[in-house]
Each structure stands twice: as C-alpha cells, then as structure tokens.
Design a protein around this motif. Structure first.
Motif, PDB file in Angstrom:
ATOM      1  N   ASN A 117       0.647  -0.802  -0.019  1.00 38.92           N
ATOM      2  CA  ASN A 117      -0.235   0.279   0.187  1.00 38.92           C
ATOM      3  C   ASN A 117       0.927   1.143  -0.187  1.00 38.92           C
ATOM      4  N   PHE A 118       2.249   1.090  -0.349  1.00 37.20           N
ATOM      5  CA  PHE A 118       2.672   2.335  -0.185  1.00 37.20           C
ATOM      6  C   PHE A 118       2.728   3.285  -0.964  1.00 37.20           C
ATOM      7  N   ALA A 119       2.514   3.049  -2.195  1.00 37.23           N
ATOM      8  CA  ALA A 119       2.259   4.682  -3.579  1.00 37.23           C
ATOM      9  C   ALA A 119       1.216   5.115  -2.953  1.00 37.23           C
ATOM     10  N   LYS A 120       0.079   3.603  -2.684  1.00 37.89           N
ATOM     11  CA  LYS A 120      -1.631   4.445  -2.095  1.00 37.89           C
ATOM     12  C   LYS A 120      -1.885   5.087  -1.047  1.00 37.89           C
ATOM     13  N   ASP A 121      -0.718   4.837   0.168  1.00 33.07           N
ATOM     14  CA  ASP A 121      -0.662   5.407   1.325  1.00 33.07           C
ATOM     15  C   ASP A 121       0.453   7.164   0.991  1.00 33.07           C
ATOM     16  N   PRO A 146       4.843  -1.091  -6.117  1.00 31.89           N
ATOM     17  CA  PRO A 146       5.041   0.203  -5.874  1.00 31.89           C
ATOM     18  C   PRO A 146       5.940   1.474  -4.914  1.00 31.89           C
ATOM     19  N   GLY A 147       7.081   0.273  -5.275  1.00 33.89           N
ATOM     20  CA  GLY A 147       8.515   2.031  -4.958  1.00 33.89           C
ATOM     21  C   GLY A 147       8.559   2.210  -5.981  1.00 33.89           C
ATOM     22  N   LEU A 148       8.322   1.399  -7.541  1.00 31.64           N
ATOM     23  CA  LEU A 148       8.493   2.976  -8.625  1.00 31.64           C
ATOM     24  C   LEU A 148       7.510   3.786  -8.903  1.00 31.64           C
ATOM     25  N   ASP A 149       6.097   3.583  -8.552  1.00 29.70           N
ATOM     26  CA  ASP A 149       5.193   3.976  -9.036  1.00 29.70           C
ATOM     27  C   ASP A 149       5.059   5.417  -7.789  1.00 29.70           C
ATOM     28  N   ALA A 150       5.325   4.680  -6.413  1.00 32.55           N
ATOM     29  CA  ALA A 150       6.131   6.245  -5.505  1.00 32.55           C
ATOM     30  C   ALA A 150       7.769   6.871  -6.036  1.00 32.55           C
ATOM     31  N   ALA A 151       8.123   6.359  -6.690  1.00 31.94           N
ATOM     32  CA  ALA A 151       9.335   7.023  -7.229  1.00 31.94           C
ATOM     33  C   ALA A 151       8.913   7.772  -8.290  1.00 31.94           C
ATOM     34  N   ARG A 152       7.517   7.376  -9.603  1.00 32.69           N
ATOM     35  CA  ARG A 152       7.475   8.436 -10.772  1.00 32.69           C
ATOM     36  C   ARG A 152       6.754   9.749  -9.590  1.00 32.69           C
ATOM     37  N   MET A 153       5.721   9.034  -8.083  1.00 31.99           N
ATOM     38  CA  MET A 153       5.270  10.204  -8.158  1.00 31.99           C
ATOM     39  C   MET A 153       5.747  10.960  -7.293  1.00 31.99           C
ATOM     40  N   ILE A 154       6.867  10.996  -6.789  1.00 27.55           N
ATOM     41  CA  ILE A 154       7.959  11.955  -5.599  1.00 27.55           C
ATOM     42  C   ILE A 154       8.791  12.596  -7.278  1.00 27.55           C
ATOM     43  N   ARG A 155       9.031  12.269  -8.308  1.00 25.18           N
ATOM     44  CA  ARG A 155       9.667  12.681  -9.036  1.00 25.18           C
ATOM     45  C   ARG A 155       8.821  14.359 -10.351  1.00 25.18           C
ATOM     46  N   ALA A 177      14.894   9.405  -7.219  1.00 27.53           N
ATOM     47  CA  ALA A 177      13.597  10.003  -8.038  1.00 27.53           C
ATOM     48  C   ALA A 177      14.018  11.560  -7.114  1.00 27.53           C
ATOM     49  N   GLY A 178      13.902  11.599  -6.355  1.00 21.26           N
ATOM     50  CA  GLY A 178      13.976  13.481  -5.188  1.00 21.26           C
ATOM     51  C   GLY A 178      14.586  14.064  -6.823  1.00 21.26           C
ATOM     52  N   ALA A 179      14.007  15.651  -6.564  1.00 22.90           N
ATOM     53  CA  ALA A 179      14.731  16.315  -7.025  1.00 22.90           C
ATOM     54  C   ALA A 179      15.479  16.947  -6.650  1.00 22.90           C
ATOM     55  N   GLN A 180      16.027  16.971  -5.438  1.00 25.42           N
ATOM     56  CA  GLN A 180      17.171  16.596  -4.943  1.00 25.42           C
ATOM     57  C   GLN A 180      17.034  16.114  -3.568  1.00 25.42           C
ATOM     58  N   ARG A 181      18.470  15.554  -3.289  1.00 23.03           N
ATOM     59  CA  ARG A 181      18.589  14.117  -2.825  1.00 23.03           C
ATOM     60  C   ARG A 181      19.755  14.970  -1.260  1.00 23.03           C
ATOM     61  N   GLN A 182      19.497  14.078  -0.119  1.00 18.39           N
ATOM     62  CA  GLN A 182      20.063  14.615   1.129  1.00 18.39           C
ATOM     63  C   GLN A 182      20.486  13.560   1.684  1.00 18.39           C
ATOM     64  N   MET A 183      21.388  14.019   2.354  1.00 20.02           N
ATOM     65  CA  MET A 183      21.490  12.637   3.340  1.00 20.02           C
ATOM     66  C   MET A 183      21.894  13.284   4.627  1.00 20.02           C
ATOM     67  N   ASP A 224      17.487   0.792 -12.284  1.00 19.12           N
ATOM     68  CA  ASP A 224      19.269   1.501 -12.733  1.00 19.12           C
ATOM     69  C   ASP A 224      18.841   2.912 -13.595  1.00 19.12           C
ATOM     70  N   ALA A 225      17.771   3.263 -14.197  1.00 14.11           N
ATOM     71  CA  ALA A 225      18.013   4.231 -15.070  1.00 14.11           C
ATOM     72  C   ALA A 225      17.487   5.631 -14.430  1.00 14.11           C
ATOM     73  N   TRP A 226      16.838   5.298 -12.666  1.00 12.68           N
ATOM     74  CA  TRP A 226      16.568   6.174 -11.276  1.00 12.68           C
ATOM     75  C   TRP A 226      18.162   6.482 -10.947  1.00 12.68           C
ATOM     76  N   LEU A 227      19.012   5.112 -10.729  1.00 13.12           N
ATOM     77  CA  LEU A 227      20.471   6.029 -10.397  1.00 13.12           C
ATOM     78  C   LEU A 227      21.491   6.210 -10.543  1.00 13.12           C
ATOM     79  N   ARG A 228      20.673   5.285 -12.137  1.00 10.42           N
ATOM     80  CA  ARG A 228      21.538   6.664 -13.629  1.00 10.42           C
ATOM     81  C   ARG A 228      21.808   7.824 -13.504  1.00 10.42           C
TER      82      ARG A 228
END
Length: 289
Positions: A117-121, A146-155, A177-183, A224-228
């Motif tokens: 339910n991750f993407a739905k939530d 759900p993970g790939l669907d969520a990545a597209r939502m984030i983007r 997928a973030g517009a900006q990535r932070q750690m 791989d596309a998201w990571l690249r």
C-alpha cells in the motif's frame, strides 16, 4: 529480472570479516571512512527476510532491510563495506511504512517498509498536503511495483528526499527520484542484487520462477535508470549488481560523492555540510564511540 521485482535485504549474518579497502583518490582515506562506518553503526546494518511473489505476477517483492547489531563486514569494490547475510528459505510478507506529515504540512516523515500500500498511502499524503516540499525517509526497501510508482510520484511533485539513518534496496530508487537528494552525515545507502526467492518456492513453482527470471529485465532497467539519473557511476551500479541479494553493500556520503552521485549532506537543522565537515563529523563520532 522481473518487471515488478525489487532488491531485498539480507537476513541475519553469522560472522565478521574485516574490511581492507584500497586508498581512495582526492586525498580522502577510504580506510578511515569504512572504519567510521563500521564503528558508527557497531557493525550493524540490515537484518531480515525477503519476501517475493512469483515472477510474472502483479508484484514481486524482496523483503526490507532492518538495522541490527551483529552483521559481518567484508571488503568490497569502491571501498564499500559488504555485510553478509544468509539466503532466506521462506517467503515472507512485509508491513507498510508509517507516514506522518509535520504540523506545517511541508515534510512527510516515512519510516519502514515499501509495502503493497506504499504508493497508495503516499498518494493520499500528497493529496492531503499540497504544500509538501520534502520527504524524510528511513527504509530498508520492499515491493517493486509500489516502489517504482512512488518514485514517479516523487519526481512529478519535485520533492526533496532526505535520508535519515539508512535507505536500502527499493528505497534507493525513491531517493534517486528526488528533485534534490539529501542525507544526514551519518546516514547510509545500501545496495545489492535482486532476488525473486525462487529457491524458497515449492516445485514446480521454483522451476518456473528460475525460467522466467532469465527473461525479466524491465525492472532492472527501471531501477538502474533512477540511479543513473542521480549520478550513480558505472562502478556503483556494478557494485549493486555484484553484491549477493542476501548481502548489502553500504555506502557513506563520502563514498557516494566519490562515486559521482549528485546530492548534498545536511545536519539535523538542515544546514548544508561540506565534505571536510562530513569527514570531521564522522571522525569525531567515531572517537566518541
């Protein structure tokens, strides 16, 4: 690999092997970074089982990683530490992450697994918080679909994604997928190869799983596309694919910078930190341990 599959997390590890990475370029010591990583986490990283559905089904999952206390480490490419686990012999299920929005409606805190339910939530949280700007996440991964669907939502929402503590397996695609990535300075990224848990299945499902896995490449390509897109070098991608699915290769911010990843490190107050500041922070934290 299968279209809806995702990387999993290692199961509890049995022994510790000292890591002896090669010297790093740019004046930074990989040995110091790796020792900092080991000491800071007390040789702890992802522990757990990996669930998966039959290849060709709607979703295939690999169980999330969890932070533990007794995982072993060994030397790995790029000076990473590989913590060794054991192959899961049973198929498991994973729970959904906890999601909560701060009172100002600007930061979504996500802790836990990428469940069914991750993407739905996530979609519900985004719709309820139109002013949302950032996701703070700690996760060991979960289901691929759900993970790939969520990545597209984030983007689509151009959200900032900040890793707190650790982000492994499918979670790395969310971060990428973030517009900006932070750690945060002592946070870590975890990579490893995919696993459909074919051997944990009864026959003839086991044989069918192995057969279908020979032709399942779409999911790998998407991940791989998201990571690249986030700047992960070929060397880091090879580290991901060469790390056994029951193990995890952990990377500090310094190692990710060395690998070309585009992100920034921020303190708990959101202040951006330079490489020198991160290195000093890790060294001081190691000394305090």
């Amino acid at each position: 690999m299968q279209n809806e599959q995702e990387p999993g997390a290692p199961s509890p590890a049995r022994r510790v092997t000292a890591a002896r990475p090669a010297p790093r370029s740019g004046g930074l010591s990989v040995t110091k970074v790796v020792l900092a990583a080991i000491v800071l986490l007390l040789l702890a990283w992802f522990i757990g089982n990996r669930p998966s559905k039959t290849p060709g089904s709607e979703e295939a999952a690999i169980p999330p990683a969890e932070v533990g206390q007794d995982s072993p480490a060994s030397a790995a490419p790029s000076g990473a530490v590989v913590l060794q686990g054991e192959k899961s012999t049973t198929l498991a299920t994973i729970d959904d992450a906890r999601m909560s929005v701060d009172p100002r409606g600007q930061v979504l805190r996500i802790t836990g697994n990428v469940g069914r339910n991750f993407a739905k939530d996530l979609q519900a949280a985004l719709e309820a918080s139109p002013s949302l700007q950032r996701i703070d996440i700690t996760s060991g991964g979960g289901y691929g679909g759900p993970g790939l669907d969520a990545a597209r939502m984030i983007r689509r929402r151009n959200l900032i994604v900040r890793v707190q503590s650790h982000c492994a397996s499918m979670c790395v695609a969310l971060w990428a997928a973030g517009a900006q990535r932070q750690m945060e300075p002592d946070a870590m990224i975890g990579l490893h190869a995919w696993n459909a848990q074919c051997d944990a299945r009864p026959s003839p499902e086991r044989e069918e799983c192995h057969y279908q896995m020979q032709f399942a490449t779409d999911y790998d390509a998407s991940y791989d596309a998201w990571l690249r897109g986030a700047g992960f070098s070929q060397k880091l991608l090879e580290l991901q694919s060469s790390t056994a699915s029951e193990d995890i290769a952990i990377l500090t911010p310094l190692q990710l910078w060395e690998g070309g990843v585009d992100f920034s490190v921020v303190g708990r107050d959101g202040t951006r930190m330079s490489r020198d500041e991160v290195q000093r922070y890790l060294a001081e934290k190691t000394t305090r341990r």
